[in-house]
Scaffold this active site. Structure first.
Site, PDB file in Angstrom:
ATOM      1  N   TYR A 190      -0.176   7.224   4.271  1.00  0.00           N
ATOM      2  CA  TYR A 190       0.803   6.741   5.238  1.00  0.00           C
ATOM      3  C   TYR A 190       1.793   5.748   4.635  1.00  0.00           C
ATOM      4  O   TYR A 190       2.946   5.674   5.062  1.00  0.00           O
ATOM      5  CB  TYR A 190       0.081   6.115   6.442  1.00  0.00           C
ATOM      6  CG  TYR A 190      -0.382   7.148   7.444  1.00  0.00           C
ATOM      7  CD1 TYR A 190       0.542   7.983   8.064  1.00  0.00           C
ATOM      8  CD2 TYR A 190      -1.721   7.301   7.771  1.00  0.00           C
ATOM      9  CE1 TYR A 190       0.138   8.943   8.981  1.00  0.00           C
ATOM     10  CE2 TYR A 190      -2.138   8.259   8.686  1.00  0.00           C
ATOM     11  CZ  TYR A 190      -1.194   9.075   9.290  1.00  0.00           C
ATOM     12  OH  TYR A 190      -1.594  10.031  10.203  1.00  0.00           O
TER      13      TYR A 190
ATOM     14  N   TYR B  36     -16.185   5.500  14.299  1.00  0.00           N
ATOM     15  CA  TYR B  36     -14.891   4.901  13.958  1.00  0.00           C
ATOM     16  C   TYR B  36     -14.526   3.760  14.930  1.00  0.00           C
ATOM     17  O   TYR B  36     -14.722   2.599  14.612  1.00  0.00           O
ATOM     18  CB  TYR B  36     -13.787   5.976  13.892  1.00  0.00           C
ATOM     19  CG  TYR B  36     -12.605   5.449  13.106  1.00  0.00           C
ATOM     20  CD1 TYR B  36     -12.373   5.824  11.792  1.00  0.00           C
ATOM     21  CD2 TYR B  36     -11.742   4.505  13.667  1.00  0.00           C
ATOM     22  CE1 TYR B  36     -11.325   5.281  11.072  1.00  0.00           C
ATOM     23  CE2 TYR B  36     -10.686   3.961  12.953  1.00  0.00           C
ATOM     24  CZ  TYR B  36     -10.482   4.357  11.663  1.00  0.00           C
ATOM     25  OH  TYR B  36      -9.449   3.805  10.946  1.00  0.00           O
TER      26      TYR B  36
ATOM     27  N   GLY C  51       0.856  -1.203   0.000  1.00  0.00           N
ATOM     28  CA  GLY C  51       0.000   0.000   0.000  1.00  0.00           C
ATOM     29  C   GLY C  51       0.879   1.235   0.000  1.00  0.00           C
ATOM     30  O   GLY C  51       0.727   2.139   0.826  1.00  0.00           O
TER      31      GLY C  51
HETATM   32  P1  NAD Z   1      -4.645   5.924   1.439  1.00  0.00           P
HETATM   33  O1  NAD Z   1      -5.940   5.748   0.736  1.00  0.00           O
HETATM   34  O2  NAD Z   1      -3.952   7.231   1.356  1.00  0.00           O
HETATM   35  O3  NAD Z   1      -3.605   4.811   0.983  1.00  0.00           O
HETATM   36  C1  NAD Z   1      -3.963   3.463   0.856  1.00  0.00           C
HETATM   37  C2  NAD Z   1      -2.979   2.763  -0.043  1.00  0.00           C
HETATM   38  O4  NAD Z   1      -3.395   1.400  -0.222  1.00  0.00           O
HETATM   39  C3  NAD Z   1      -2.901   3.375  -1.447  1.00  0.00           C
HETATM   40  O5  NAD Z   1      -1.554   3.419  -1.841  1.00  0.00           O
HETATM   41  C4  NAD Z   1      -3.693   2.382  -2.292  1.00  0.00           C
HETATM   42  O6  NAD Z   1      -3.300   2.355  -3.656  1.00  0.00           O
HETATM   43  C5  NAD Z   1      -3.310   1.075  -1.607  1.00  0.00           C
HETATM   44  N1  NAD Z   1      -4.219  -0.021  -1.910  1.00  0.00           N
HETATM   45  C6  NAD Z   1      -5.557  -0.056  -1.734  1.00  0.00           C
HETATM   46  N2  NAD Z   1      -6.038  -1.263  -2.129  1.00  0.00           N
HETATM   47  C7  NAD Z   1      -4.972  -1.978  -2.553  1.00  0.00           C
HETATM   48  C8  NAD Z   1      -4.823  -3.287  -3.072  1.00  0.00           C
HETATM   49  N3  NAD Z   1      -5.866  -4.118  -3.215  1.00  0.00           N
HETATM   50  N4  NAD Z   1      -3.589  -3.707  -3.416  1.00  0.00           N
HETATM   51  C9  NAD Z   1      -2.493  -2.883  -3.272  1.00  0.00           C
HETATM   52  N5  NAD Z   1      -2.587  -1.636  -2.782  1.00  0.00           N
HETATM   53  C10 NAD Z   1      -3.812  -1.186  -2.428  1.00  0.00           C
HETATM   54  O7  NAD Z   1      -4.936   5.536   2.949  1.00  0.00           O
HETATM   55  P2  NAD Z   1      -4.259   5.944   4.337  1.00  0.00           P
HETATM   56  O8  NAD Z   1      -5.147   6.903   5.012  1.00  0.00           O
HETATM   57  O9  NAD Z   1      -2.819   6.228   4.179  1.00  0.00           O
HETATM   58  O10 NAD Z   1      -4.443   4.571   5.117  1.00  0.00           O
HETATM   59  C11 NAD Z   1      -3.409   3.633   5.329  1.00  0.00           C
HETATM   60  C12 NAD Z   1      -3.639   2.976   6.677  1.00  0.00           C
HETATM   61  O11 NAD Z   1      -3.549   3.982   7.691  1.00  0.00           O
HETATM   62  C13 NAD Z   1      -5.029   2.330   6.820  1.00  0.00           C
HETATM   63  O12 NAD Z   1      -4.904   1.165   7.584  1.00  0.00           O
HETATM   64  C14 NAD Z   1      -5.800   3.394   7.593  1.00  0.00           C
HETATM   65  O13 NAD Z   1      -6.894   2.848   8.305  1.00  0.00           O
HETATM   66  C15 NAD Z   1      -4.706   3.881   8.518  1.00  0.00           C
HETATM   67  N6  NAD Z   1      -4.944   5.192   9.168  1.00  0.00           N
HETATM   68  C16 NAD Z   1      -5.368   6.281   8.451  1.00  0.00           C
HETATM   69  C17 NAD Z   1      -5.618   7.464   9.128  1.00  0.00           C
HETATM   70  C18 NAD Z   1      -6.117   8.694   8.389  1.00  0.00           C
HETATM   71  O14 NAD Z   1      -6.625   9.605   9.035  1.00  0.00           O
HETATM   72  N7  NAD Z   1      -5.961   8.766   7.092  1.00  0.00           N
HETATM   73  C19 NAD Z   1      -5.392   7.575  10.497  1.00  0.00           C
HETATM   74  C20 NAD Z   1      -4.909   6.477  11.186  1.00  0.00           C
HETATM   75  C21 NAD Z   1      -4.697   5.284  10.501  1.00  0.00           C
END
Ligand code: NAD
Length: 390
Positions: free
Chosen positions: A52, A233, A47
């Protein structure tokens, strides 16, 4: 092509290659400007193209000089469609890393599939032998299983409906929204998509293939947040998936690979934009944290994770072995101010109570719009290359 943003609902259907490149460069420059701990030298990020995960990849590469393999699920440009932002971010990251003498390869495909796990393991064996760290940062609305069954995640409460304020970002209107409870089936599907099953499958497959080094660690990301977001959440369907992710961390650790959950700050990403109530909370939080000088984006959070919490001697965790990057967000003084603003926020006082402009700026930047030094009226080539393995 001259590329302008085209926003539909929670996403922008265009992305700007030069803007994405400039924003990746800003993140690299930030990491280069900071002192470095002594961290892992070979890192897999699942990912890796946005949010992140991208920030994790940049941090590992530019803090530790790590060779990185990124697993992404993105589309190159075709016809009059731009590539996805994640594609442009990855193309830019690879180009910078290669120019700086760093190994960086990418596999583009569905990380949930066995095929992509096998391909990744084969690439690790061929080029790196083993990896010392696995970052699991998927955020996906769905997961397709080997037999073709597709599970979709939902962002709903569990048990009771919940009513609170939300913002219609397009019209900048605050109103009440009632979020209805997920069915048991929907909760189970959300756990399938966003829980820890696939994370564990990655680690098990890598262990079986001998591609995890002796000192390998793994980390996945979660969120807790304040009480006002809990029904939506932490106690909602996504929270059930995060509970499962946490349980998986314990199991993976018990089976020999230290596995951490890092509880991160709420930030504007493609994923968080889709959650009801949360974007309004985020825009108030931005206002308060910026006023206190403690606002961070993904890159600052991932810098602290790797350089201060994970690889600076023993891991710094709470009593449940979780890493708390939400420590600044959850400071009582910050939350008290957020609560106060939340109580009185309405359409007519949005500008004084929340950082809506900051929210929008971050949203557009996800897709490469609004970067300093980029001429958005100029023609640009939408075709960018991601390495040999994509
Ligand atoms: P994001 O949408 O920015 O990034 C998600 C990534 O996953 C992207 O690069 C996407 O292309 C990739 N992805 C999705 N499906 C895929 C697949 N089937 N195969 C390969 N790659 C795939 O999301 P984010 O907010 O950075 O979230 C990442 C993690 O951080 C998650 O677990 C989220 O719950 C957690 N998180 C996010 C926040 C927030 O506020 N954004 C806060 C705390 C934790």
């Amino acid at each position: 092509m001259v590329i302008q943003p085209k926003v539909r609902g929670f996403i922008c259907t265009t992305a700007h290659p030069d803007g994405c490149q400039a924003i990746v460069k800003e993140q690299i420059d930030y990491i280069k400007s900071q002192p470095h701990a002594n961290g892992p030298k070979r890192v897999l990020v699942v990912g890796a193209s946005m949010g992140y995960g991208l920030a994790s990849r940049i941090t590992a590469a530019y803090s530790f000089g790590a060779a990185t393999i990124g697993v992404i699920f993105d589309k190159p440009a075709s016809g009059n469609r731009t590539a996805t932002a994640g594609w442009y971010n990855t193309a830019a990251f690879e180009a910078f890393a290669h120019a700086d003498g760093l190994y960086a390869e990418t596999i583009n495909g569905d990380a949930y599939s066995q095929e992509i796990k096998d391909k990744t393991i084969a690439l690790i064996k061929k080029d790196l032998g083993q990896v010392d760290m696995v970052v699991y940062s998927l955020a996906s609305p769905r997961r397709t299983m080997a037999d073709g069954t597709t599970y979709s995640s939902v962002l709903k409460t569990v048990g009771e409906p919940y009513t609170n304020k939300t913002i219609d970002l397009k019209n900048r209107v605050v109103s009440d929204i009632t979020v209805n409870p997920a069915t048991d089936e929907e909760v189970a599907a959300t756990v399938k998509v966003m829980g820890g099953e696939d994370w564990k499958e990655w680690i098990d497959a890598m262990k079986a293939a001998g591609v995890l080094s002796e000192q390998a660690v793994t980390v996945a990301y979660s969120y807790i947040g304040p009480v006002l977001t809990h029904p939506m959440y932490a106690d909602g369907s996504i929270g059930k998936a995060k509970d499962h992710l946490f349980a998986a961390s314990k199991q993976i650790t018990a089976e020999g690979v230290p596995a951490y959950i890092s509880v991160n700050k709420a930030l504007v990403t493609q994923s968080s934009a889709a959650i009801p109530i949360v974007p309004l909370y985020i825009s108030i939080l931005y206002k308060v944290m910026k006023a206190h000088g403690c606002h961070e984006g993904c890159i600052e959070q991932m810098y602290r994770l790797m350089n201060q919490k994970l690889f600076n001697g023993d891991a710094v965790t709470d009593e449940e072995n979780r890493i708390r990057l939400d420590d600044l967000e959850m400071q009582p003084a910050i939350q008290a101010e957020v609560q106060e603003l939340w109580a009185s926020i309405a359409t007519d006082n949005l500008d004084t109570h929340a950082d809506i402009d900051g929210y929008f700026s971050d949203f557009y930047r996800l897709f490469g719009f609004g970067a300093d030094g980029v001429d958005y009226t100029a023609d640009t080539d939408p075709v960018r290359t991601v390495g040999n393995n994509a």
